[in-house]
Design a protein around this motif. Structure first.
Motif, PDB file in Angstrom:
ATOM      1  N   ILE A 254      17.395  41.402  26.759  1.00 26.98           N
ATOM      2  CA  ILE A 254      15.939  41.484  26.610  1.00 26.98           C
ATOM      3  C   ILE A 254      15.226  40.333  27.312  1.00 26.98           C
ATOM      4  CG2 ILE A 254      15.529  40.229  24.428  1.00 26.98           C
ATOM      5  CD1 ILE A 254      13.774  42.732  23.645  1.00 26.98           C
ATOM      6  N   CYS A 255      15.877  39.169  27.396  1.00 21.56           N
ATOM      7  CA  CYS A 255      15.277  38.020  28.100  1.00 21.56           C
ATOM      8  C   CYS A 255      15.827  37.859  29.514  1.00 21.56           C
ATOM      9  CB  CYS A 255      15.506  36.733  27.307  1.00 21.56           C
ATOM     10  SG  CYS A 255      14.626  36.687  25.745  1.00 21.56           S
ATOM     11  N   LEU A 256      16.695  38.784  29.931  1.00 25.08           N
ATOM     12  CA  LEU A 256      17.298  38.735  31.270  1.00 25.08           C
ATOM     13  C   LEU A 256      17.921  37.364  31.544  1.00 25.08           C
ATOM     14  CD1 LEU A 256      14.476  40.616  33.233  1.00 25.08           C
ATOM     15  CD2 LEU A 256      16.363  41.564  31.903  1.00 25.08           C
ATOM     16  N   TYR A 257      18.581  36.842  30.508  1.00 32.80           N
ATOM     17  CA  TYR A 257      19.308  35.572  30.510  1.00 32.80           C
ATOM     18  C   TYR A 257      18.422  34.330  30.519  1.00 32.80           C
ATOM     19  CZ  TYR A 257      23.310  38.597  31.204  1.00 32.80           C
ATOM     20  OH  TYR A 257      24.242  39.591  31.051  1.00 32.80           O
ATOM     21  N   VAL A 258      17.096  34.502  30.467  1.00 28.75           N
ATOM     22  CA  VAL A 258      16.193  33.348  30.348  1.00 28.75           C
ATOM     23  C   VAL A 258      16.427  32.688  28.994  1.00 28.75           C
ATOM     24  CG1 VAL A 258      13.786  32.637  30.121  1.00 28.75           C
ATOM     25  CG2 VAL A 258      14.408  34.345  31.827  1.00 28.75           C
ATOM     26  N   ASP A 259      16.487  31.368  28.979  1.00 27.77           N
ATOM     27  CA  ASP A 259      16.745  30.585  27.769  1.00 27.77           C
ATOM     28  C   ASP A 259      18.158  30.806  27.225  1.00 27.77           C
ATOM     29  OD1 ASP A 259      14.593  28.948  27.439  1.00 27.77           O
ATOM     30  OD2 ASP A 259      14.019  29.714  25.478  1.00 27.77           O
ATOM     31  N   ILE A 260      18.984  31.518  27.985  1.00 31.75           N
ATOM     32  CA  ILE A 260      20.389  31.733  27.615  1.00 31.75           C
ATOM     33  C   ILE A 260      21.271  30.914  28.558  1.00 31.75           C
ATOM     34  CG2 ILE A 260      22.229  33.439  27.279  1.00 31.75           C
ATOM     35  CD1 ILE A 260      19.826  33.936  25.447  1.00 31.75           C
ATOM     36  N   LEU A 261      21.039  31.078  29.841  1.00 39.19           N
ATOM     37  CA  LEU A 261      21.797  30.372  30.883  1.00 39.19           C
ATOM     38  C   LEU A 261      20.902  29.329  31.555  1.00 39.19           C
ATOM     39  CD1 LEU A 261      23.645  33.432  32.481  1.00 39.19           C
ATOM     40  CD2 LEU A 261      24.635  31.713  30.967  1.00 39.19           C
ATOM     41  N   PRO A 262      21.503  28.358  32.272  1.00 38.72           N
ATOM     42  CA  PRO A 262      20.697  27.341  32.962  1.00 38.72           C
ATOM     43  C   PRO A 262      19.716  27.961  33.960  1.00 38.72           C
ATOM     44  CG  PRO A 262      23.025  26.725  32.927  1.00 38.72           C
ATOM     45  CD  PRO A 262      22.955  28.125  32.420  1.00 38.72           C
ATOM     46  N   VAL A 263      18.588  27.302  34.164  1.00 34.80           N
ATOM     47  CA  VAL A 263      17.499  27.845  34.988  1.00 34.80           C
ATOM     48  C   VAL A 263      17.979  28.280  36.366  1.00 34.80           C
ATOM     49  CG1 VAL A 263      15.202  27.411  35.949  1.00 34.80           C
ATOM     50  CG2 VAL A 263      15.891  26.269  33.851  1.00 34.80           C
ATOM     51  N   GLU A 264      18.674  27.394  37.059  1.00 38.20           N
ATOM     52  CA  GLU A 264      19.096  27.699  38.434  1.00 38.20           C
ATOM     53  C   GLU A 264      20.011  28.919  38.463  1.00 38.20           C
ATOM     54  OE1 GLU A 264      17.926  27.061  41.883  1.00 38.20           O
ATOM     55  OE2 GLU A 264      17.705  25.193  40.754  1.00 38.20           O
ATOM     56  N   THR A 265      20.847  29.063  37.458  1.00 38.00           N
ATOM     57  CA  THR A 265      21.754  30.211  37.375  1.00 38.00           C
ATOM     58  C   THR A 265      20.967  31.492  37.113  1.00 38.00           C
ATOM     59  OG1 THR A 265      23.473  28.736  36.523  1.00 38.00           O
ATOM     60  CG2 THR A 265      23.827  31.100  36.227  1.00 38.00           C
ATOM     61  N   VAL A 266      19.988  31.425  36.222  1.00 36.31           N
ATOM     62  CA  VAL A 266      19.147  32.594  35.934  1.00 36.31           C
ATOM     63  C   VAL A 266      18.424  33.054  37.195  1.00 36.31           C
ATOM     64  CG1 VAL A 266      17.143  33.469  34.635  1.00 36.31           C
ATOM     65  CG2 VAL A 266      18.806  31.982  33.501  1.00 36.31           C
TER      66      VAL A 266
END
Length: 360
Positions: A254-266
């Motif tokens: 639902i967040c498309l990995y935002v706030d899940i994985l590091p910014v640069e990786t997202v």
């Protein structure tokens, strides 16, 4: 004294990065996207990682400059796909996302449309729920604070409000604020962020954010089927403890990995998401699960499984975005569009049958 990677970042992202008017020490506590670093942030490890990262970024930047010389268009071919998978430079990201997703075409076909929605009468219920989420959106990012200049909160509110009235089937739901926030951090442009939202939510991920969230539920079930096929040890432990996939991966999707994985990786994941479509979300999830299958398989209870799924999104493996992106196209093995389409159809039917047992 500033590290050379930080000096490079300041120069490299000078046009679009977050300006810090605070002291030098305060600036070092904030990354180039405006996110505050944690108190236990390891600067030595970061310096080592960034020196390797920036060497790759510099190489890629030169190649992209040559590829895009004299054109605004982005072709869909094997060469460009390879380039996207290896990373889009910061300065080209808005252009590539807009062109690859079709958002640029929509903006040009509908001049002034975004601003006309903002000027029109608004549904007070949509306004209310969006306002309630404003303070929850990236409290650790200095660009979203009322005291910052410029403050992205107003732009964020406008994009979400306009999209809520543009797509009435979706309106507004939690999670969209993080997506719109990331788009604004990169584009620094409300209208472009709006059309990128439209490409994501209307075309790339249809039914993710509707009232039934059927698309979201379906893709979580699809991931379960893919894990059963490709990482059976994890599927067995999930089955043994009766853990629903929605419990451990719903925020990933639902967040498309935002706030899940590091910014640069997202952002690297989003490069591929805008260019190749939603299949990339499965590749990321499968890679995280497959790489950590031993850890997950040892879990003895539902809480332990949930804790494992939190752990596997942190650490060096996901921070090294170049290596991680190489892994997502290797570790899960083949993943054809035909396979995903077939699984989606099966899972959609399964969910519909469970919701409407009398109609079958």
């Amino acid at each position: 004294m500033k590290r050379r990677s930080e000096l490079y970042m300041e120069n490299h992202f000078n046009d679009q990065s977050t300006e810090c008017s605070a002291s030098s020490d305060d600036c070092q506590r904030v990354d180039q996207y405006g996110f505050e670093r944690s108190e236990d942030f390891n600067y030595e490890s970061y310096e080592d990682l960034m020196s390797k990262h920036l060497a790759v970024v510099t190489r890629r930047s030169k190649k992209w400059s040559k590829l895009l010389e004299g054109t605004e268009k982005v072709e869909k071919n094997v060469k460009v796909k390879r380039y996207v998978r290896k990373g889009v430079p910061f300065e080209n990201r808005t252009q590539i996302w807009m062109a690859a997703s079709g958002a640029q075409d929509q903006l040009e076909r509908n001049p002034g449309y975004y601003y006309s929605i903002l000027k029109a009468e608004h549904d007070p219920k949509i306004e209310e729920v969006i306002r309630a989420d404003m303070h929850r959106t990236f409290p650790d990012n200095i660009q979203f604070r009322a005291s910052s200049q410029p403050c992205l909160q107003k732009a964020l509110f406008n994009v979400l409000l306009a999209y809520g009235h543009h797509n009435k089937d979706v309106g507004y739901c939690q999670g969209m604020n993080f997506i719109a926030g990331y788009l604004l951090i990169i584009t620094k442009d409300e209208e472009k962020s709006f059309w990128l939202m439209d490409a994501l939510l209307g075309k790339i991920l249809p039914d993710y954010y509707t009232s039934t969230m059927l698309g979201l539920k379906m893709d979580q079930e699809v991931l379960g089927e893919l894990v059963r096929m490709k990482v059976p040890a994890v599927w067995q432990v999930m089955n043994r403890h009766d853990v629903m996939w929605t419990l451990v991966v719903s925020r990933w999707f639902i967040c498309l990995y935002v706030d899940i994985l590091p910014v640069e990786t997202v952002l690297r994941i989003w490069d591929c998401l805008f260019y190749e479509g939603s299949k990339i979300l499965f590749r990321v999830a499968l890679t995280l699960i497959r790489h950590n299958q031993n850890l997950i398989s040892q879990a003895q209870s539902l809480p332990e499984i949930c804790e494992c799924f939190k752990q596997i999104t942190h650490g060096e493996y996901v921070e090294d975005c170049h290596t991680f992106m190489q892994k997502i196209f290797m570790e899960p093995g083949g993943l054809s569009t035909a396979t995903v389409t077939k699984l989606r159809k099966m899972c959609r039917n399964r969910i519909s049958s469970a919701q409407n047992p009398s109609s079958h």
